[in-house]
Design an enzyme around this catalytic site. Sequence first.
Site, PDB file in Angstrom:
ATOM      1  N   ILE A  36      90.159  71.905 -13.175  1.00  0.00           N
ATOM      2  CA  ILE A  36      89.188  72.329 -14.191  1.00  0.00           C
ATOM      3  C   ILE A  36      89.939  72.756 -15.453  1.00  0.00           C
ATOM      4  O   ILE A  36      89.512  72.467 -16.574  1.00  0.00           O
ATOM      5  CB  ILE A  36      88.292  73.461 -13.628  1.00  0.00           C
ATOM      6  CG1 ILE A  36      87.344  72.891 -12.556  1.00  0.00           C
ATOM      7  CG2 ILE A  36      87.507  74.145 -14.740  1.00  0.00           C
ATOM      8  CD1 ILE A  36      86.440  73.916 -11.882  1.00  0.00           C
ATOM      9  N   GLY A 169      84.541  81.859   5.340  1.00  0.00           N
ATOM     10  CA  GLY A 169      85.978  81.588   5.183  1.00  0.00           C
ATOM     11  C   GLY A 169      86.565  82.028   3.850  1.00  0.00           C
ATOM     12  O   GLY A 169      87.728  81.755   3.564  1.00  0.00           O
ATOM     13  N   TYR A 173      88.224  85.305  -1.680  1.00  0.00           N
ATOM     14  CA  TYR A 173      87.889  84.536  -2.893  1.00  0.00           C
ATOM     15  C   TYR A 173      86.532  84.980  -3.464  1.00  0.00           C
ATOM     16  O   TYR A 173      86.384  85.188  -4.667  1.00  0.00           O
ATOM     17  CB  TYR A 173      87.872  83.057  -2.513  1.00  0.00           C
ATOM     18  CG  TYR A 173      87.687  82.069  -3.630  1.00  0.00           C
ATOM     19  CD1 TYR A 173      88.784  81.604  -4.360  1.00  0.00           C
ATOM     20  CD2 TYR A 173      86.433  81.547  -3.928  1.00  0.00           C
ATOM     21  CE1 TYR A 173      88.626  80.659  -5.361  1.00  0.00           C
ATOM     22  CE2 TYR A 173      86.268  80.601  -4.925  1.00  0.00           C
ATOM     23  CZ  TYR A 173      87.369  80.152  -5.643  1.00  0.00           C
ATOM     24  OH  TYR A 173      87.202  79.214  -6.632  1.00  0.00           O
ATOM     25  N   PRO A 203      81.279  77.658 -11.566  1.00  0.00           N
ATOM     26  CA  PRO A 203      81.174  76.279 -11.082  1.00  0.00           C
ATOM     27  C   PRO A 203      80.863  76.224  -9.592  1.00  0.00           C
ATOM     28  O   PRO A 203      81.299  77.092  -8.826  1.00  0.00           O
ATOM     29  CB  PRO A 203      82.566  75.690 -11.332  1.00  0.00           C
ATOM     30  CG  PRO A 203      83.270  76.643 -12.237  1.00  0.00           C
ATOM     31  CD  PRO A 203      82.655  77.984 -11.965  1.00  0.00           C
ATOM     32  N   VAL A 206      83.514  71.183  -7.436  1.00  0.00           N
ATOM     33  CA  VAL A 206      83.926  70.196  -8.434  1.00  0.00           C
ATOM     34  C   VAL A 206      85.053  69.367  -7.826  1.00  0.00           C
ATOM     35  O   VAL A 206      85.879  69.897  -7.072  1.00  0.00           O
ATOM     36  CB  VAL A 206      84.396  70.923  -9.724  1.00  0.00           C
ATOM     37  CG1 VAL A 206      84.941  69.939 -10.745  1.00  0.00           C
ATOM     38  CG2 VAL A 206      83.248  71.746 -10.308  1.00  0.00           C
TER      39      VAL A 206
HETATM   40  N1  CAA Z   1      78.287  78.778   8.671  1.00  0.00           N
HETATM   41  C1  CAA Z   1      78.273  79.093   9.989  1.00  0.00           C
HETATM   42  N2  CAA Z   1      79.264  78.782  10.817  1.00  0.00           N
HETATM   43  C2  CAA Z   1      80.301  78.126  10.300  1.00  0.00           C
HETATM   44  C3  CAA Z   1      80.377  77.770   8.952  1.00  0.00           C
HETATM   45  C4  CAA Z   1      79.302  78.115   8.127  1.00  0.00           C
HETATM   46  N3  CAA Z   1      79.277  77.791   6.833  1.00  0.00           N
HETATM   47  N4  CAA Z   1      81.541  77.148   8.730  1.00  0.00           N
HETATM   48  C5  CAA Z   1      82.193  77.110   9.913  1.00  0.00           C
HETATM   49  N5  CAA Z   1      81.424  77.685  10.858  1.00  0.00           N
HETATM   50  C6  CAA Z   1      81.735  77.826  12.279  1.00  0.00           C
HETATM   51  C7  CAA Z   1      82.083  76.524  12.935  1.00  0.00           C
HETATM   52  O1  CAA Z   1      80.931  75.843  13.288  1.00  0.00           O
HETATM   53  C8  CAA Z   1      82.874  76.982  14.138  1.00  0.00           C
HETATM   54  O2  CAA Z   1      82.002  77.439  15.104  1.00  0.00           O
HETATM   55  P1  CAA Z   1      82.347  77.364  16.683  1.00  0.00           P
HETATM   56  O3  CAA Z   1      83.603  78.171  16.851  1.00  0.00           O
HETATM   57  O4  CAA Z   1      81.154  77.968  17.351  1.00  0.00           O
HETATM   58  O5  CAA Z   1      82.523  75.905  16.982  1.00  0.00           O
HETATM   59  C9  CAA Z   1      83.598  78.180  13.594  1.00  0.00           C
HETATM   60  O6  CAA Z   1      82.900  78.601  12.413  1.00  0.00           O
HETATM   61  C10 CAA Z   1      85.028  77.895  13.174  1.00  0.00           C
HETATM   62  O7  CAA Z   1      85.576  79.133  12.889  1.00  0.00           O
HETATM   63  P2  CAA Z   1      87.118  79.353  12.824  1.00  0.00           P
HETATM   64  O8  CAA Z   1      87.376  80.769  12.558  1.00  0.00           O
HETATM   65  O9  CAA Z   1      87.772  78.725  14.024  1.00  0.00           O
HETATM   66  O10 CAA Z   1      87.423  78.526  11.552  1.00  0.00           O
HETATM   67  P3  CAA Z   1      88.589  77.540  11.206  1.00  0.00           P
HETATM   68  O11 CAA Z   1      89.870  78.263  11.308  1.00  0.00           O
HETATM   69  O12 CAA Z   1      88.401  76.256  11.896  1.00  0.00           O
HETATM   70  O13 CAA Z   1      88.301  77.268   9.636  1.00  0.00           O
HETATM   71  C11 CAA Z   1      87.425  77.666   7.490  1.00  0.00           C
HETATM   72  C12 CAA Z   1      87.322  77.965   8.970  1.00  0.00           C
HETATM   73  C13 CAA Z   1      88.827  77.855   6.957  1.00  0.00           C
HETATM   74  C14 CAA Z   1      86.537  78.638   6.796  1.00  0.00           C
HETATM   75  C15 CAA Z   1      86.979  76.224   7.231  1.00  0.00           C
HETATM   76  O14 CAA Z   1      85.709  76.069   7.756  1.00  0.00           O
HETATM   77  C16 CAA Z   1      86.905  75.900   5.733  1.00  0.00           C
HETATM   78  O15 CAA Z   1      87.885  75.517   5.114  1.00  0.00           O
HETATM   79  N6  CAA Z   1      85.709  76.038   5.139  1.00  0.00           N
HETATM   80  C17 CAA Z   1      85.492  75.741   3.715  1.00  0.00           C
HETATM   81  C18 CAA Z   1      85.613  76.984   2.907  1.00  0.00           C
HETATM   82  C19 CAA Z   1      85.269  76.613   1.472  1.00  0.00           C
HETATM   83  O16 CAA Z   1      84.146  76.247   1.152  1.00  0.00           O
HETATM   84  N7  CAA Z   1      86.235  76.715   0.557  1.00  0.00           N
HETATM   85  C20 CAA Z   1      86.030  76.332  -0.789  1.00  0.00           C
HETATM   86  C21 CAA Z   1      87.324  75.905  -1.391  1.00  0.00           C
HETATM   87  S1  CAA Z   1      87.100  75.192  -2.983  1.00  0.00           S
HETATM   88  C22 CAA Z   1      86.714  76.493  -3.932  1.00  0.00           C
HETATM   89  O17 CAA Z   1      86.800  77.614  -3.571  1.00  0.00           O
HETATM   90  C23 CAA Z   1      86.223  76.166  -5.329  1.00  0.00           C
HETATM   91  C24 CAA Z   1      84.934  76.805  -5.588  1.00  0.00           C
HETATM   92  O18 CAA Z   1      84.924  77.802  -6.321  1.00  0.00           O
HETATM   93  C25 CAA Z   1      83.714  76.254  -5.042  1.00  0.00           C
END
Ligand code: CAA
Length: 267
Positions: A36, A169, A173, A203, A206
Amino acid sequence: MQARDNGNIRVLDLGKQEIDGMTQRTALVTGGTGGIGSAIVRHLAKQGHKVATNYRDEAKTAAWREAMAQEGIEVCTVRGDVSDPESCAAMVRAIEEKCGPVDILVNNAGITRDTTFHKMNYQQWTDVINTNLNSCFNVTRAVIEGMRARKWGRIVQISSINGQKGQYGQANYAAAKAGMHGFTISLAQENAKFGITVNTVSPGYVATDMVMAVPAEVRAKIEAQIPLGRLGRPEEIAHAVAFLTGEETGWMTGANLAINGGQYMGW
Ligand code: CAA
């Protein structure tokens, strides 16, 4: 920044120029070499502003600066760590010596250290708070007195949809990004009488390296929640920053512009 060849150039007070009726100012975009950030740098430079950014990695930045130069954009790059107050003070001094007083500041630098909170360590927490939120203190503190003295300024925080709605997660942040808007609305009140506007852009997802680092299956689920049906483009965020930092946008302060494809419509 080069004035356009056919530009009608006038020299204004404080060494600024007016090019084709547009006042040239010095803009500092932190984290300008990122996804960005690059789009914001490009957009402000194409408007005719002098644009500066900080860097930490010399080699990566040299390649980036060269790519910008190929597009005809000259960027002032200065070494600086936004998480370190002394580094920021030195960085702003160096930019102001090279390019003149900073009138536009975009607090854009940011990182992620995603993990669920029960697994998060203190380093992952503080890295994100220091780089994303404490940076706003460090950089803004170094430019605010000058803006107040000159009675003009534009400050924009690049926050996130996840500061507004939270995200699985991202406790670190989301806390930092929500804090950025608290910072915005306080600064907006304190500095309005000095001709300084302070706003936030939030945002959504993106198409940048940061978002592409989210595991593909998680990203697919997130994309499915975006009513406009796609990830955002960096230029779409830059467009909003250019609007907020424009001369004409003098009566908008303390706002939070959500640009997220409709994924979050809270108000
Ligand atoms: N809601 C509910 N449950 C969720 C979920 C959600 N949104 N996301 C994951 N889960 C659940 C999974 O289904 C799984 O459940 P089970 O254990 O029952 O199967 C469990 O959570 C997994 O949990 P863990 O603690 O084992 O998670 P992990 O180590 O595998 O990874 C994480 C978790 C790192 C959060 C990964 O899901 C991830 O990377 N998520 C995306 C986070 C995200 O959106 N980041 C944005 C980055 S970009 C940015 O930040 C720019 C911006 O400004 C938008």
